[in-house]
Design an enzyme around this catalytic site. Structure first.
Site, short mmCIF file in Angstrom:
data_model
loop_
_atom_site.label_atom_id
_atom_site.label_comp_id
_atom_site.label_asym_id
_atom_site.label_seq_id
_atom_site.Cartn_x
_atom_site.Cartn_y
_atom_site.Cartn_z
N ARG A 4 0.84 -1.19 0.00
CA ARG A 4 0.00 0.00 0.00
C ARG A 4 0.88 1.25 0.00
NH1 ARG A 4 -2.13 -3.42 4.10
NH2 ARG A 4 -4.23 -4.21 3.64
N LYS A 25 -2.54 -2.20 7.84
CA LYS A 25 -3.74 -1.75 8.55
C LYS A 25 -3.83 -2.41 9.92
CE LYS A 25 -6.65 -0.66 4.56
NZ LYS A 25 -7.94 -0.91 3.88
N HIS A 55 -2.72 2.30 -5.77
CA HIS A 55 -3.38 1.02 -5.55
C HIS A 55 -3.49 0.22 -6.85
CE1 HIS A 55 -4.60 -0.33 -1.65
NE2 HIS A 55 -5.63 -0.98 -2.12
N ARG A 59 -0.77 -2.23 -6.85
CA ARG A 59 -1.05 -3.35 -5.92
C ARG A 59 -2.07 -4.30 -6.56
NH1 ARG A 59 -1.22 -4.67 -0.26
NH2 ARG A 59 -3.31 -5.03 0.56
N HIS A 105 -4.19 -9.05 3.78
CA HIS A 105 -5.64 -9.03 3.92
C HIS A 105 -6.05 -9.88 5.13
CE1 HIS A 105 -6.35 -8.05 -0.61
NE2 HIS A 105 -6.13 -6.98 0.11
N TYR A 150 -9.51 -10.61 -6.81
CA TYR A 150 -8.53 -10.69 -7.89
C TYR A 150 -8.72 -11.94 -8.74
CZ TYR A 150 -6.48 -6.91 -5.26
OH TYR A 150 -6.30 -5.72 -4.61
#
Length: 301
Positions: A149, A173, A247, A250, A273, A282
């Site tokens: 990110r 995150k 992004h 990514r 994630h 994806y």
């Protein structure tokens, strides 16, 4: 207690207790400030379901995206659930507040050939020795090569990168740390930047606090997300025909990994994630590309 006072206390709770990312806390603060403005001078205990529905309806009328309205719904639910638990209000008026279903939008993905052309062009520019060109090339190589990110790239310190093992330790995150690999092109670009460009940028520093930062801005301070957005938009935007941010690199990396046969859970771990369902989008991108190729190439499509 006024709504804005409760919102600020709840934002501190999200940051200090739940340890959500600064970006998430900022978004919730903005959403709840909009709620306070919509409700006017009434106190927190006087807010009812109709006030909340009216606030969301105003967002709909402004044409805001479903994802934005869904996030606002989550922010309101979180605030009133927290306020009920803390005893600031007797009942939670948001219990019957329904969020719109989020429409599935497939991320914008660049082809491997397109990215190869962009990065080759940037490498040629970096070879001229301009420190910003060297930095920009290293950033894009890392964004794509490690599928990280923009906040993770901006937060990197010199000691977070293992040049021998070609890995970087990033803070994702929820303050979750992970180690991500990157390839030889990214290593070469990083080495060139660290040796030839970073000392020049660091010499421009006028204030303290950035001596450990890996990527520096034009004035020697730690680079910010806005500057990285500008670089990506300039270099990749024309290739994808519109506005594009970090992004996209990514998204492209994740899609290319799956196209190449990478295990879905390995990609999930690399991307950081929390849920496998987030990574599975994806697979839809890969399926869409396969279907498009089929329609163009197969005689009985």
């Amino acid at each position: 207690m006024r709504i804005d006072e409760a919102a600020e206390a709840y934002a501190r709770h999200l940051a200090d207790v739940r340890r959500l990312s600064p970006a998430t806390v900022k978004a919730y603060r903005s959403d709840l400030a909009a709620l306070a403005a919509s409700c006017g001078d009434i106190g927190l205990p006087d807010v009812d379901l109709e006030h909340l529905r009216q606030w969301l309806w105003e967002s709909v009328q402004r044409g805001e995206a479903r994802s934005t309205i869904a996030r606002r719904t989550a922010a309101a639910r979180g605030l009133f659930a927290w306020a009920t638990e803390e005893g600031y209000i007797p009942t939670d008026p948001s219990l019957r507040l329904i969020a719109p279903k989020r429409g599935r939008t497939l991320p914008k993905v660049a082809t491997a050939d397109t990215l190869d052309q962009v990065l080759t062009r940037m490498a040629a520019g970096a070879a001229q020795g301009d420190p910003l060109a060297l930095r920009d090339h290293a950033i894009l190589e890392l964004l794509y090569g490690a599928a990280v990110r923009v906040s993770e790239v901006c937060g990197l310190d010199i000691g977070d990168v293992d040049h021998d093992r070609r890995t970087a330790r990033v803070l994702g995150k929820g303050s979750k740390e992970r180690v991500v690999p990157f390839g030889l092109p990214a290593q070469r670009a990083l080495d060139a930047y660290v040796v030839r460009a970073r000392p020049q940028l660091l010499a421009r520093r006028t204030a303290g606090g950035s001596e450990h930062a890996l990527f520096l801005g034009a004035r020697g301070g730690r680079i910010g997300p806005r500057a990285v957005y500008d670089v990506v938009a300039r270099e990749l935007g024309p290739e994808l025909g519109g506005a594009v941010g970090p992004h996209a690199l990514r998204h492209s990396a994740a899609t290319h990994l799956l196209d190449g046969g990478a295990d879905l859970r390995a990609v999930q771990e690399m991307l950081g994630h929390a849920s496998l369902g987030t990574t599975q989008i994806y697979t839809h991108v890969s399926s869409e590309r396969l279907a498009a190729s089929y329609r163009l190439a197969h005689p009985r499509a």
